[in-house]
Design an enzyme around this catalytic site. Sequence first.
Site, short mmCIF file in Angstrom:
data_model
loop_
_atom_site.label_atom_id
_atom_site.label_comp_id
_atom_site.label_asym_id
_atom_site.label_seq_id
_atom_site.Cartn_x
_atom_site.Cartn_y
_atom_site.Cartn_z
N CYS A 274 1.07 -1.48 0.31
CA CYS A 274 0.22 0.24 -0.34
C CYS A 274 1.08 0.92 -0.63
O CYS A 274 0.83 2.23 -1.17
CB CYS A 274 -1.16 -0.21 1.28
SG CYS A 274 -0.26 0.16 2.58
N HIS A 332 -2.40 0.95 7.02
CA HIS A 332 -3.17 0.79 5.60
C HIS A 332 -2.78 2.39 5.18
O HIS A 332 -3.88 3.46 6.01
CB HIS A 332 -3.69 -0.10 5.21
CG HIS A 332 -4.10 -0.15 4.01
ND1 HIS A 332 -3.45 -1.39 3.20
CD2 HIS A 332 -5.66 0.38 3.25
CE1 HIS A 332 -3.90 -1.26 1.93
NE2 HIS A 332 -5.21 -0.18 2.25
N ASN A 344 -5.80 0.75 -4.32
CA ASN A 344 -5.80 0.40 -3.08
C ASN A 344 -5.36 -1.01 -3.34
O ASN A 344 -5.22 -1.45 -4.53
CB ASN A 344 -7.57 -0.27 -2.64
CG ASN A 344 -6.92 -1.04 -1.08
OD1 ASN A 344 -5.64 -0.55 -0.61
ND2 ASN A 344 -8.28 -1.50 -0.52
#
Length: 370
Positions: A274, A332, A344
């Site tokens: 991420c 995240h 994402n």
Amino acid sequence: MSAVLLFSAVACAAPVAGAIGAYVAMQTGLQDDGENTDGGTAADVPARMLTAYKKGAQQVSTHVPKCRGMRWPILAGIAKVESNHAVGRTVSAGGDIRPKIYGVLLNGSGAGGNTAVFPDSDDGKWDGTSTWERAVGPFQFLPSTWEGVWKDAGGDKVADPHNADDAALGAAKYLCGNGRDLTKRSQLKAAILQYNHSNEYVANVLGWIDQYTAAAKGPDLKNVSGKVRTVIEAALSQRGVPYSWGGGNANGKSTGICCSPSGKSGASINGFDCSGLTTYAYAKAGIRLPRTAAAQSGAGRRIPASLGTRALKAGDLVFYADAPGRDATIYHVGIYLGSGQMVNAARPGTVVRQDPVNAMPGYAGGARLL
């Protein structure tokens, strides 16, 4: 100690499973108007295969006039699972795939995990063997099934399951049945289940269909410009690239490291986690970010979680934490697109994709750098 340091150095794996399931559930209503989604692309679909999928989705109405809702993401979802879009093969301008794609011999030996027994039906015409059946082509048709659905998509008067165009049209025809309405989730599931009678298979294919549908729709960027647009387009260009724990940097995707909290290694996967993805996308706009999700929360102007997701603007970083309100627990980060969507890189086993902001647990606000 080393495990703790390693986790803090990457910190990009969600603590719970099910993001793809949440994404699938939230996408259930997509395309219920019967629209043929012909636009869009996805990073992991070779251009020539994408052309075949789009052509098959368009041509099938000639052969199954009552079929509704056939779109290229459906064909792409099947082909992704069956052959990974024939990646590694050469696809000619006319659609011929070489070397040909063959499945395991279906002789009951258990090879490839398949214990089914299918005697030969084509004398080796399509599967290259006259002893037993084996699945063929990018859509992995049994020769006996192919004989019932084959159609010539290219006008050369030959319907070949090893031809991308012919195979895509055959798959579209097979999934359409006698006239399914594939805009209805229940009928789409039934079509996939007919293709392979496995609930796990259906869930896998649906996940890919929904990801490709999101890629086809794409975000509305008409009012996005400048560096914000640069960041978003850089991130979107990586859709379909695999998640790699510790992978990615300002220069692009890279192999990662070992290991995530769930024990997954990125050492052999060329891709992004991420914060690797966000680092890359912002670097395209000339902005250097720290490498971890938690550290990135200190960049730019912080947007508190208490303001809700409506406070976010396109290009903002979006954070998720084990304990929202405590930035040290952020695990995240994504890039907000607008309309409740983000780019994402979710977790090992997934690819960079467009997801709803609430696909991940523990929303912890955002940060605005542009």
